[in-house]
Design a protein around this motif. Structure first.
Motif, mmCIF file in Angstrom:
data_model
loop_
_atom_site.group_PDB
_atom_site.id
_atom_site.type_symbol
_atom_site.label_atom_id
_atom_site.label_comp_id
_atom_site.label_asym_id
_atom_site.label_seq_id
_atom_site.Cartn_x
_atom_site.Cartn_y
_atom_site.Cartn_z
ATOM 1 N N THR A 484 0.840 -1.192 0.000
ATOM 2 C CA THR A 484 0.000 0.000 0.000
ATOM 3 C C THR A 484 0.872 1.239 0.000
ATOM 4 O O THR A 484 1.982 1.244 0.543
ATOM 5 C CB THR A 484 -0.936 0.008 1.228
ATOM 6 N N ASP A 485 0.386 2.297 -0.610
ATOM 7 C CA ASP A 485 1.126 3.551 -0.755
ATOM 8 C C ASP A 485 0.801 4.475 0.404
ATOM 9 O O ASP A 485 -0.353 4.854 0.614
ATOM 10 C CB ASP A 485 0.754 4.207 -2.088
ATOM 11 N N LEU A 486 1.841 4.849 1.150
ATOM 12 C CA LEU A 486 1.646 5.777 2.270
ATOM 13 C C LEU A 486 2.398 7.078 2.061
ATOM 14 O O LEU A 486 2.693 7.793 3.015
ATOM 15 C CB LEU A 486 2.092 5.125 3.581
ATOM 16 N N GLY A 487 2.754 7.379 0.799
ATOM 17 C CA GLY A 487 3.382 8.649 0.503
ATOM 18 C C GLY A 487 4.877 8.600 0.375
ATOM 19 O O GLY A 487 5.511 9.605 0.033
ATOM 20 N N ASP A 488 5.508 7.445 0.643
ATOM 21 C CA ASP A 488 6.941 7.307 0.521
ATOM 22 C C ASP A 488 7.283 6.745 -0.849
ATOM 23 O O ASP A 488 6.423 6.282 -1.596
ATOM 24 C CB ASP A 488 7.451 6.370 1.622
ATOM 25 N N LEU A 489 8.561 6.760 -1.204
ATOM 26 C CA LEU A 489 8.986 6.147 -2.461
ATOM 27 C C LEU A 489 8.719 4.653 -2.465
ATOM 28 O O LEU A 489 8.303 4.082 -3.471
ATOM 29 C CB LEU A 489 10.482 6.402 -2.700
#
Length: 529
Positions: A484-489
């Motif tokens: 899941t994408d949490l805003g990091d690369l």
């Protein structure tokens, strides 16, 4: 009648000897000179430092070649006593006038050095004791404590008596008894050595040991006052160990603080417009970039970012790669820099590995792996409008799952990912709708996915988009997992699902809708990397 080397006319003793003369006199009478210095030095130094200071005072008395002047006495014709032979006593010394003059001149220099330990510099405040750093330097002995052999009760009593008087009085006492000088000769010599009240010091020394002069003289020649016959013991081992640890810790902190100051100076406000070069020329050379073969990931035991091949349509664009490396190595102030928590934005220490170079969503993007725990993304607009961007992310302990994807491009409503070469199946699903079927996720020939929605940044529980990936059968770990994408690369997988039936440790396997349904109840804490 033999001539004692101490009994010289003041005119003769004032002549500076040659280097060879002074050295011969110093070596021949070294024990006497060291004993004299030891008696003059303050007992407050302690046995160890007092012994070292006495030897240092005598050894530094040897003049340099520039000290000798024209018209010095003829070269010394006496010889140094052979090893094992005792040095004659003062009453039986027979030396030429040149030898005596050299000895007297060396003795004067020894007295000046020894008296300096109780003398403040003229500019030093009278009420403040002079620090040890202003005294003559000592020889350095590590790990051992040196001290003369202990005498009897009489020697101890004499040492205590001498510790109560000044250095000038101790010097006069030693000159009268050991050097056999008259009161007048001792007064003249002390005055030339720098004593402030030479006559008073001689009078005070005359009152010490006046009752039995022969006995007092024999005590001064005993082992108690012989800094050439020494005993050794180890220093405080525990304290030494603690000091070494403290010094090592302090040095490490100073190095770290210095590095932080340098970084702050170069990157902070007031720094140069385009920061100075902070990386080696090899590390920022496009020709030195590391590239992994396209099929190496299927035949390696290390399945992480080091197994990623270089992909994208601009992997051979040296201009783009050069700009990306130059920006990473120099970091101009016009570049927008972002870092994940705990990640340093320092230049590469060695040539990095190229992961991707291509065009995505109107920008030229380059991805690097520094060979350690960082992934770096460089992006510049294709139209030339707007600043370039440099993003840093940590990828500690990257493996099949944590090293499976990296963000290539991000928009307000989602992101595109570059997938690892071992990902064989790609779908998306809603973590908050566990029974809903997975949706197919398109992946380009260069490994870049279609746009994937990201969870609501406001914390809404309406939906939680995740990627469900499966690793290839060509590697040992063939399983499905969620990211899941949490805003990091680097996206994360739901670690809070550990212990939920149907999930393996780390959330690497998704086996049943029941497991995904159990994950819904803990979706608020799923964002733990």
């Amino acid at each position: 009648m033999p001539i004692h080397p101490s009994r010289q006319r003041s005119t003769r003793s004032s002549e500076r000897p040659g280097v060879q003369q002074a050295e011969a006199a110093l070596v021949e009478h070294y024990p006497r000179l060291v004993r004299l210095a030891y008696l003059v030095l303050p007992p407050s130094l302690g046995w160890h430092r007092r012994v070292l200071a006495a030897h240092a005072a005598v050894q530094r008395a040897l003049p340099g070649r520039r000290t000798a002047i024209a018209g010095s006495p003829e070269p010394l014709r006496t010889r140094v006593p052979a090893q094992g032979r005792s040095v004659p006593s003062p009453r039986h010394l027979a030396a030429a006038h040149g030898a005596s003059s050299a000895y007297a001149w060396v003795r004067l220099r020894v007295l000046r050095t020894a008296l300096a330990y109780e003398r403040r510099p003229r500019w030093w405040p009278a009420r403040i004791p002079a620090p040890a750093s202003l005294r003559p330097a000592l020889p350095f002995v590590r790990g051992l404590r040196l001290f003369p052999r202990a005498g009897g009760a009489e020697e101890l009593a004499l040492d205590r008596t001498l510790s109560t008087v000044s250095a000038a009085v101790r010097a006069a006492f030693a000159l009268r008894l050991l050097e056999e000088l008259t009161d007048l000769e001792a007064t003249v010599l002390l005055a030339r050595a720098g004593a402030s009240d030479a006559a008073g010091a001689v009078r005070a020394a005359g009152r010490l040991g006046s009752a039995d002069r022969p006995r007092t003289e024999s005590l001064l020649r005993s082992a108690e006052f012989d800094p050439c016959t020494l005993q050794t013991r180890p220093s405080d081992l525990l304290r030494r160990r603690h000091r070494l640890r403290a010094v090592a810790s302090t040095a490490a902190l100073c190095v770290m603080a210095g590095g932080l100051v340098v970084l702050a100076t170069e990157n902070g406000p007031g720094g140069p417009q385009d920061g100075p070069a902070r990386a080696g020329s090899t590390a920022v050379d496009p020709a030195a970039l590391l590239r992994t073969a396209a099929t190496e990931w299927a035949d390696t035991s290390r399945v992480d970012f080091t197994a990623w091949p270089a992909r994208g349509d601009r992997t051979q664009d040296r201009d783009l790669l050069g700009r990306a490396l130059h920006t990473w190595g120099h970091t101009p102030r016009t570049v927008h820099v972002s870092t994940s928590p705990g990640t340093l934005s320092v230049p590469p220490a060695q040539p990095p590995r190229l992961l991707y170079a291509g065009e995505v969503d109107g920008a030229a993007v380059v991805l690097f792996h520094d060979g350690g725990v960082r992934v770096v993304r460089y992006a510049e607009p294709l139209t030339g409008a707007g600043p370039a961007a440099l993003d840093f992310a940590r990828i500690d302990d990257a493996d099949v799952t944590t090293g499976a994807a990296v963000v290539v491009s991000r928009r307000g409503d989602g992101a595109r990912f570059l997938l690892a070469p071992w990902v064989s199946e790609t779908t998306t699903r809603d973590l908050l709708a566990p029974k809903a079927p997975a949706r197919s996720l398109k992946v380009g020939h260069d490994g870049v996915t279609a746009l994937v929605s990201r969870p609501s940044p406001g914390g809404s529980c309406g939906s939680w988009p995740v990627m469900q990936l499966r690793s290839s059968e060509r590697i040992a770990e063939n399983h499905a997992f969620l990211l899941t994408d949490l805003g990091d690369l680097a996206p994360v997988h739901p670690c809070s699902c550990v212990g939920i039936p149907g999930f393996s440790r780390g959330g690497k396997r998704v086996l049943s809708p029941e497991a995904r349904s159990a994950g819904v109840r803990s979706a608020s804490v799923v964002a733990v990397r």
